[in-house]
Enzyme design. Structure first.
Site, PDB file in Angstrom:
ATOM      1  N   ASN A   1       0.840  -1.206   0.000  1.00  0.00           N
ATOM      2  CA  ASN A   1       0.000   0.000   0.000  1.00  0.00           C
ATOM      3  C   ASN A   1       0.870   1.250   0.000  1.00  0.00           C
ATOM      4  O   ASN A   1       1.729   1.325  -0.901  1.00  0.00           O
ATOM      5  CB  ASN A   1      -1.141  -0.027   1.033  1.00  0.00           C
ATOM      6  CG  ASN A   1      -0.772  -0.188   2.473  1.00  0.00           C
ATOM      7  OD1 ASN A   1      -0.176  -1.171   2.874  1.00  0.00           O
ATOM      8  ND2 ASN A   1      -1.137   0.766   3.293  1.00  0.00           N
ATOM      9  N   ASP A   2       0.694   2.195   0.870  1.00  0.00           N
ATOM     10  CA  ASP A   2       1.252   3.551   0.716  1.00  0.00           C
ATOM     11  C   ASP A   2       2.729   3.614   0.317  1.00  0.00           C
ATOM     12  O   ASP A   2       3.553   2.884   0.870  1.00  0.00           O
ATOM     13  CB  ASP A   2       1.172   4.309   2.044  1.00  0.00           C
ATOM     14  CG  ASP A   2      -0.145   4.170   2.744  1.00  0.00           C
ATOM     15  OD1 ASP A   2      -1.083   3.610   2.175  1.00  0.00           O
ATOM     16  OD2 ASP A   2      -0.226   4.619   3.898  1.00  0.00           O
TER      17      ASP A   2
ATOM     18  N   GLN B   1       4.586   0.457   2.072  1.00  0.00           N
ATOM     19  CA  GLN B   1       3.948  -0.450   3.029  1.00  0.00           C
ATOM     20  C   GLN B   1       3.839  -1.825   2.390  1.00  0.00           C
ATOM     21  O   GLN B   1       3.253  -1.978   1.316  1.00  0.00           O
ATOM     22  CB  GLN B   1       2.555   0.075   3.397  1.00  0.00           C
ATOM     23  CG  GLN B   1       2.571   1.306   4.268  1.00  0.00           C
ATOM     24  CD  GLN B   1       2.975   0.974   5.684  1.00  0.00           C
ATOM     25  OE1 GLN B   1       2.189   0.423   6.446  1.00  0.00           O
ATOM     26  NE2 GLN B   1       4.210   1.276   6.056  1.00  0.00           N
TER      27      GLN B   1
ATOM     28  N   TYR C   1       4.222   1.290  10.313  1.00  0.00           N
ATOM     29  CA  TYR C   1       3.272   1.994   9.458  1.00  0.00           C
ATOM     30  C   TYR C   1       3.948   3.153   8.723  1.00  0.00           C
ATOM     31  O   TYR C   1       5.140   3.374   8.853  1.00  0.00           O
ATOM     32  CB  TYR C   1       2.082   2.476  10.304  1.00  0.00           C
ATOM     33  CG  TYR C   1       0.978   1.453  10.432  1.00  0.00           C
ATOM     34  CD1 TYR C   1       1.185   0.104  10.129  1.00  0.00           C
ATOM     35  CD2 TYR C   1      -0.300   1.817  10.857  1.00  0.00           C
ATOM     36  CE1 TYR C   1       0.159  -0.825  10.239  1.00  0.00           C
ATOM     37  CE2 TYR C   1      -1.322   0.890  10.973  1.00  0.00           C
ATOM     38  CZ  TYR C   1      -1.090  -0.427  10.661  1.00  0.00           C
ATOM     39  OH  TYR C   1      -2.114  -1.337  10.777  1.00  0.00           O
TER      40      TYR C   1
ATOM     41  N   ASP D   1       1.580   8.607  10.556  1.00  0.00           N
ATOM     42  CA  ASP D   1       2.116   8.937   9.233  1.00  0.00           C
ATOM     43  C   ASP D   1       2.936  10.234   9.223  1.00  0.00           C
ATOM     44  O   ASP D   1       2.618  11.192   8.500  1.00  0.00           O
ATOM     45  CB  ASP D   1       0.985   9.027   8.189  1.00  0.00           C
ATOM     46  CG  ASP D   1       0.082   7.799   8.204  1.00  0.00           C
ATOM     47  OD1 ASP D   1       0.564   6.743   8.640  1.00  0.00           O
ATOM     48  OD2 ASP D   1      -1.090   7.901   7.798  1.00  0.00           O
TER      49      ASP D   1
HETATM   50  C1  FRU Z   1      -3.096   4.572   4.727  1.00  0.00           C
HETATM   51  C2  FRU Z   1      -2.712   3.868   6.026  1.00  0.00           C
HETATM   52  C3  FRU Z   1      -1.839   4.755   6.906  1.00  0.00           C
HETATM   53  C4  FRU Z   1      -1.098   3.743   7.729  1.00  0.00           C
HETATM   54  C5  FRU Z   1      -0.857   2.648   6.726  1.00  0.00           C
HETATM   55  C6  FRU Z   1      -0.818   1.250   7.275  1.00  0.00           C
HETATM   56  O1  FRU Z   1      -3.384   3.678   3.694  1.00  0.00           O
HETATM   57  O2  FRU Z   1      -3.860   3.440   6.727  1.00  0.00           O
HETATM   58  O3  FRU Z   1      -2.551   5.691   7.673  1.00  0.00           O
HETATM   59  O4  FRU Z   1       0.085   4.251   8.261  1.00  0.00           O
HETATM   60  O5  FRU Z   1      -1.902   2.743   5.766  1.00  0.00           O
HETATM   61  O6  FRU Z   1      -0.455   0.352   6.276  1.00  0.00           O
END
Ligand code: FRU
Length: 450
Positions: free
Chosen positions: A22-23, A39, A83, A152
């Site tokens: 993800n991010d 992520q 995270y 974050d």
């Molecule tokens: C956004 C999020 C962030 C968090 C991360 C966890 O997609 O929820 O806020 O740090 O993904 O994977």
């Protein structure tokens, strides 16, 4: 080892070799390379909570190395996941700041209790190995009106001071950001909170930066009202133009199905580059690559600029032109098999309709651009997304093996989506527009780690 093959493997977009992405995290330029962390959950195709950071690096956005998992949860303060976070280069060293996620076991609501969110710092001389983790802020350090959701960290330097912005949810379920200041990157002083009344219950992945003389606050808010043309996805992502501490009207970064949690950084030549997650969670659509062992990718790097009339523009990174190969043209009224990946551009004159594989229609009626899956065979639950745009001058489509990024009117509006055609080519029909461009070569990706 070269990139692992498989149906729908992207050729222009960074993906995890296996598992979940993800991010984007920790974007920076450091010692001759772009660093793109993300992520990563290599062993959990659905992400789960226990995320690590995966790492790609490249000297030129074209040749990439994947060095594997570089930051994993291994201390009590990040035991449920490393995270999202960011990088800052200070004294010639890469400094990463991220959220150590902690989920207590027990009967908690995980909003006001049962969750820890720690700001943790590590440093690195090469982007692959890291110093010991130092916990800098814990929940007890955040303002008392905050719920357990604070995360974050994004950092920047300004006038000799360091700043950190965090996304948060208050106890009254108001989305906001918290801004901290430091002289040494270790001791942080709370400066202020910024928010907008009735604008979602949680703001994730904040970023604050200047581009073309404008200061923007970028956030990914959760809990906005969905309409036919705005905030159409489960979670949103956009920016507020800032005038001092006053936040102007929210503009979405992207109007497609798959976009969230972008982060920006500055390239060595001064370009402000944005990379987002070309994905979304919790929405009603799916990705068939999950059955093949991986899920999601990042957007291509986008250059941010500001137009003469003050609009924020996003455009594909300039280096993309190095990937152009055979020219392609599709005349008005023509259908043609076009090999993926490709880039096609056209001048808009009134309305048009472009269809791909008779299953995905891109239409413009002079007021609204529409991305509509007319058959579920390539959309996997995706239906329709609308984007209001009057006086659209042009369209530029970057199509990869299983995604489209559509830039309208010089990058004033963008729509991104995954799509899953059966073949490595699509039958493209054009009505009302002449499209011209190139087939694109793939990036070079070497997988060096797990
Ligand atoms: C956004 C999020 C962030 C968090 C991360 C966890 O997609 O929820 O806020 O740090 O993904 O994977």
């Amino acid at each position: 080892m070269n990139k692992i093959n498989g149906k729908w493997r992207q050729l222009l977009h960074l993906e995890p070799p296996r598992g979940w992405l993800n991010d984007p995290n920790g974007l920076c330029w450091f010692k001759g390379n772009y660093h793109v962390f993300f992520q990563y959950a290599p062993d959990d195709i659905n992400g789960g909570v226990k995320k690590s950071w995966g790492h790609y690096q490249s000297p030129d956005f074209i040749n990439w190395e994947f060095t594997g998992t570089v930051l994993a949860p291994d201390i009590p303060e990040d035991r449920s996941g490393a995270y999202s976070g960011s990088a800052i280069i200070a004294n010639g060293v890469m400094q990463l700041f991220y959220t150590g996620n902690v989920k207590e076991v027990g009967d908690y609501d995980y909003i006001t209790s049962g969750r820890g969110a720690n700001v943790i710092r590590v440093s690195s001389k090469d982007g692959r190995s890291f110093s010991e983790k130092r916990v800098l802020l814990r929940n007890s350090d955040y303002p008392e009106y905050c719920s357990c959701h604070v995360r974050d960290p994004k950092l920047w330097e300004e006038n000799g001071k360091y700043y950190m912005i965090l996304g948060a949810r208050t106890l009254d379920s108001e989305g906001c950001v918290l801004i901290y200041q430091s002289d040494d990157l270790d001791k942080w002083r709370f400066v202020k909170k910024l928010s907008v009344p009735d604008f979602g219950y949680m703001w994730e992945c904040p970023d604050m930066f200047d581009v073309g003389g404008k200061r923007l606050l970028s956030v990914s808010p959760q809990g906005l009202e969905h309409t036919e043309t705005a905030n159409q996805n489960l979670f949103s992502s956009g920016y507020f133009p800032m005038d001092g501490d006053k936040l102007g009207d929210f503009e979405e970064w992207d109007h497609g199905f798959d976009f969230y949690a972008p982060q920006t950084f500055c390239a060595p030549d001064g370009r402000r580059i944005l990379i987002g997650w070309l994905g979304m969670c919790g929405d009603a659509y799916t990705n068939p690559t999950a059955q093949l062992g991986w899920q999601h990718c990042l957007t291509i790097p986008r250059e941010l600029t500001v137009s003469k009339d003050g609009a924020v523009l996003q455009n594909p990174f300039s280096e993309l032109s190095r990937l152009r190969s055979a020219p392609v043209a599709v005349s008005d009224g023509e259908c043609k098999i076009v090999h993926l990946p490709f880039e096609l551009c056209g001048k808009v004159n009134g309305s048009f309709e472009i269809t791909l594989d008779n299953a995905l229609a891109l239409t413009y009626d002079g007021k609204t651009f529409r991305l509509k899956f007319t058959s579920d065979s390539v959309g996997y639950g995706r239906t329709v997304r609308n984007c209001k745009i009057e006086k659209c001058g042009d369209i530029r489509i970057i199509a990869d093996t299983s995604s489209l990024e559509i830039y309208l009117d010089g990058g004033r509006k963008v729509l991104s989506t995954r799509f899953y055609p059966e073949n490595k080519s699509v039958n493209l029909c054009s009505h009302g527009i002449f499209l011209k461009g190139w087939r694109l070569k793939g990036m070079e990706v070497n997988i060096l780690g797990e």
